[in-house]
Design a protein around this motif. Structure first.
Motif, PDB file in Angstrom:
ATOM      1  N   PRO A  80     -24.408  43.595 -34.611  1.00 10.22           N
ATOM      2  CA  PRO A  80     -25.240  43.912 -35.779  1.00 10.22           C
ATOM      3  C   PRO A  80     -25.877  42.677 -36.405  1.00 10.22           C
ATOM      4  O   PRO A  80     -25.225  41.667 -36.629  1.00 10.22           O
ATOM      5  N   ALA A  81     -27.168  42.770 -36.683  1.00  4.75           N
ATOM      6  CA  ALA A  81     -27.876  41.700 -37.370  1.00  4.75           C
ATOM      7  C   ALA A  81     -27.807  41.894 -38.882  1.00  4.75           C
ATOM      8  O   ALA A  81     -28.021  40.960 -39.632  1.00  4.75           O
ATOM      9  N   ASN A  82     -27.511  43.126 -39.307  1.00  5.02           N
ATOM     10  CA  ASN A  82     -27.405  43.424 -40.732  1.00  5.02           C
ATOM     11  C   ASN A  82     -26.588  44.707 -40.927  1.00  5.02           C
ATOM     12  O   ASN A  82     -26.235  45.372 -39.951  1.00  5.02           O
ATOM     13  N   ASP A  83     -26.316  45.055 -42.173  1.00  3.19           N
ATOM     14  CA  ASP A  83     -25.511  46.243 -42.470  1.00  3.19           C
ATOM     15  C   ASP A  83     -26.128  47.525 -41.941  1.00  3.19           C
ATOM     16  O   ASP A  83     -25.436  48.381 -41.398  1.00  3.19           O
ATOM     17  N   ASP A  84     -27.429  47.669 -42.127  1.00  2.47           N
ATOM     18  CA  ASP A  84     -28.088  48.888 -41.680  1.00  2.47           C
ATOM     19  C   ASP A  84     -27.935  49.069 -40.175  1.00  2.47           C
ATOM     20  O   ASP A  84     -27.665  50.167 -39.695  1.00  2.47           O
ATOM     21  N   MET A  85     -28.108  47.985 -39.438  1.00  2.00           N
ATOM     22  CA  MET A  85     -27.992  48.066 -37.989  1.00  2.00           C
ATOM     23  C   MET A  85     -26.569  48.441 -37.578  1.00  2.00           C
ATOM     24  O   MET A  85     -26.368  49.249 -36.674  1.00  2.00           O
ATOM     25  N   LEU A  86     -25.584  47.873 -38.244  1.00  2.00           N
ATOM     26  CA  LEU A  86     -24.189  48.227 -37.960  1.00  2.00           C
ATOM     27  C   LEU A  86     -23.975  49.711 -38.175  1.00  2.00           C
ATOM     28  O   LEU A  86     -23.422  50.403 -37.314  1.00  2.00           O
ATOM     29  N   ASP A  87     -24.443  50.238 -39.295  1.00  4.04           N
ATOM     30  CA  ASP A  87     -24.275  51.661 -39.596  1.00  4.04           C
ATOM     31  C   ASP A  87     -24.996  52.545 -38.580  1.00  4.04           C
ATOM     32  O   ASP A  87     -24.463  53.566 -38.138  1.00  4.04           O
ATOM     33  N   VAL A  88     -26.205  52.146 -38.181  1.00  5.31           N
ATOM     34  CA  VAL A  88     -26.981  52.930 -37.211  1.00  5.31           C
ATOM     35  C   VAL A  88     -26.266  52.970 -35.863  1.00  5.31           C
ATOM     36  O   VAL A  88     -26.099  54.032 -35.260  1.00  5.31           O
ATOM     37  N   PHE A  89     -25.826  51.815 -35.368  1.00  6.88           N
ATOM     38  CA  PHE A  89     -25.161  51.778 -34.067  1.00  6.88           C
ATOM     39  C   PHE A  89     -23.837  52.542 -34.109  1.00  6.88           C
ATOM     40  O   PHE A  89     -23.505  53.250 -33.155  1.00  6.88           O
ATOM     41  N   LEU A  90     -23.074  52.409 -35.189  1.00  7.15           N
ATOM     42  CA  LEU A  90     -21.818  53.163 -35.306  1.00  7.15           C
ATOM     43  C   LEU A  90     -22.089  54.661 -35.292  1.00  7.15           C
ATOM     44  O   LEU A  90     -21.393  55.422 -34.621  1.00  7.15           O
ATOM     45  N   ALA A  91     -23.107  55.103 -36.013  1.00 12.51           N
ATOM     46  CA  ALA A  91     -23.439  56.528 -36.050  1.00 12.51           C
ATOM     47  C   ALA A  91     -23.930  57.021 -34.687  1.00 12.51           C
ATOM     48  O   ALA A  91     -23.509  58.079 -34.211  1.00 12.51           O
ATOM     49  N   ARG A  92     -24.789  56.253 -34.041  1.00  8.47           N
ATOM     50  CA  ARG A  92     -25.359  56.696 -32.763  1.00  8.47           C
ATOM     51  C   ARG A  92     -24.347  56.639 -31.619  1.00  8.47           C
ATOM     52  O   ARG A  92     -24.510  57.344 -30.625  1.00  8.47           O
ATOM     53  N   SER A  93     -23.325  55.830 -31.754  1.00  8.20           N
ATOM     54  CA  SER A  93     -22.312  55.750 -30.692  1.00  8.20           C
ATOM     55  C   SER A  93     -21.305  56.902 -30.783  1.00  8.20           C
ATOM     56  O   SER A  93     -20.454  57.040 -29.896  1.00  8.20           O
ATOM     57  N   ARG A  94     -21.404  57.712 -31.805  1.00  2.68           N
ATOM     58  CA  ARG A  94     -20.705  58.989 -31.955  1.00  2.68           C
ATOM     59  C   ARG A  94     -19.325  59.113 -31.292  1.00  2.68           C
ATOM     60  O   ARG A  94     -19.121  59.975 -30.454  1.00  2.68           O
ATOM     61  N   GLY A  95     -18.398  58.302 -31.642  1.00  2.00           N
ATOM     62  CA  GLY A  95     -17.028  58.521 -31.201  1.00  2.00           C
ATOM     63  C   GLY A  95     -16.627  57.912 -29.867  1.00  2.00           C
ATOM     64  O   GLY A  95     -15.457  57.954 -29.510  1.00  2.00           O
ATOM     65  N   VAL A  96     -17.556  57.354 -29.090  1.00  2.01           N
ATOM     66  CA  VAL A  96     -17.168  56.731 -27.825  1.00  2.01           C
ATOM     67  C   VAL A  96     -16.549  55.365 -28.126  1.00  2.01           C
ATOM     68  O   VAL A  96     -16.797  54.786 -29.183  1.00  2.01           O
ATOM     69  N   PRO A  97     -15.746  54.828 -27.218  1.00  2.00           N
ATOM     70  CA  PRO A  97     -15.198  53.477 -27.424  1.00  2.00           C
ATOM     71  C   PRO A  97     -16.333  52.462 -27.590  1.00  2.00           C
ATOM     72  O   PRO A  97     -17.363  52.551 -26.924  1.00  2.00           O
ATOM     73  N   ILE A  98     -16.118  51.506 -28.501  1.00  2.00           N
ATOM     74  CA  ILE A  98     -17.166  50.541 -28.833  1.00  2.00           C
ATOM     75  C   ILE A  98     -16.699  49.102 -28.637  1.00  2.00           C
ATOM     76  O   ILE A  98     -15.510  48.810 -28.704  1.00  2.00           O
ATOM     77  N   ASP A  99     -17.665  48.237 -28.383  1.00  5.65           N
ATOM     78  CA  ASP A  99     -17.466  46.794 -28.345  1.00  5.65           C
ATOM     79  C   ASP A  99     -18.304  46.233 -29.480  1.00  5.65           C
ATOM     80  O   ASP A  99     -19.486  46.568 -29.605  1.00  5.65           O
ATOM     81  N   VAL A 100     -17.698  45.377 -30.309  1.00  6.49           N
ATOM     82  CA  VAL A 100     -18.401  44.849 -31.477  1.00  6.49           C
ATOM     83  C   VAL A 100     -18.357  43.327 -31.449  1.00  6.49           C
ATOM     84  O   VAL A 100     -17.304  42.737 -31.229  1.00  6.49           O
ATOM     85  N   VAL A 101     -19.509  42.727 -31.676  1.00  8.60           N
ATOM     86  CA  VAL A 101     -19.631  41.279 -31.714  1.00  8.60           C
ATOM     87  C   VAL A 101     -20.253  40.879 -33.050  1.00  8.60           C
ATOM     88  O   VAL A 101     -21.358  41.313 -33.381  1.00  8.60           O
TER      89      VAL A 101
END
Length: 166
Positions: A80-101
């Protein structure tokens, strides 16, 4: 205006690329994303423009956009480059396992948002500017259930600590 949009969509639907099965288009989009990831082997020196170079491909036409938005997997690698992007990616990834940097050092407040997703977390990389020891001492969150978590990377200006979980 709406008629023009509908006419363009109908025209695009006849193009060969738009007639490809969604699975193949998704493989192409994932390949674009993964190629951007491979270009960013050195996370502390992350080039945001290089990483986000795959995103415009999701906006080329309505067909690509629908496929991209329907795929949780495409959004599961989050830088995420900013808060909005973090929220968008978390929402769009809808429950699948995630990798966060978090590669910008200003992640302390964003980390709390990600830790709410701990059951989905597959890997976590973050830089700290207050020292690894402080993070390790305050890391009671590591004891929370995280069935998909495999790697944690904690970096400061002097070192990188990698913990690989079984």
């Amino acid at each position: 205006m709406e008629e023009d949009l509908l006419a363009r969509r109908q025209h695009n639907a006849t193009r060969p690329f738009c007639r490809l099965p969604a699975e193949i288009v998704l493989c192409i989009l994932l390949s674009c994303r993964d190629q951007a990831l491979q270009a960013e082997e050195s996370l502390p020196d992350l080039d945001w423009q290089e990483w986000f170079s795959w995103l415009p491909a999701t906006r080329l036409c309505h067909h690509l956009r629908e496929i991209a938005l329907a795929s949780a997997q495409l959004w599961a690698y989050i830088i995420p480059a900013n808060d909005d992007m973090l929220d968008v990616f978390l929402a769009r990834s809808r429950g699948v396992p995630i990798d966060v940097v978090f590669a910008d050092g200003a992640m302390q407040w964003r980390l709390q948002t990600v830790l709410k997703q701990l059951p989905r977390l597959r890997s976590l990389y973050f830089e700290v500017n207050w020292g690894i020891r402080t993070v390790a001492e305050d890391a009671a969150w590591i004891r929370l259930p995280a069935p998909h978590l495999r790697k944690i990377y904690i970096s400061d200006a002097d070192s990188l600590c990698e913990v690989e979980l079984i």
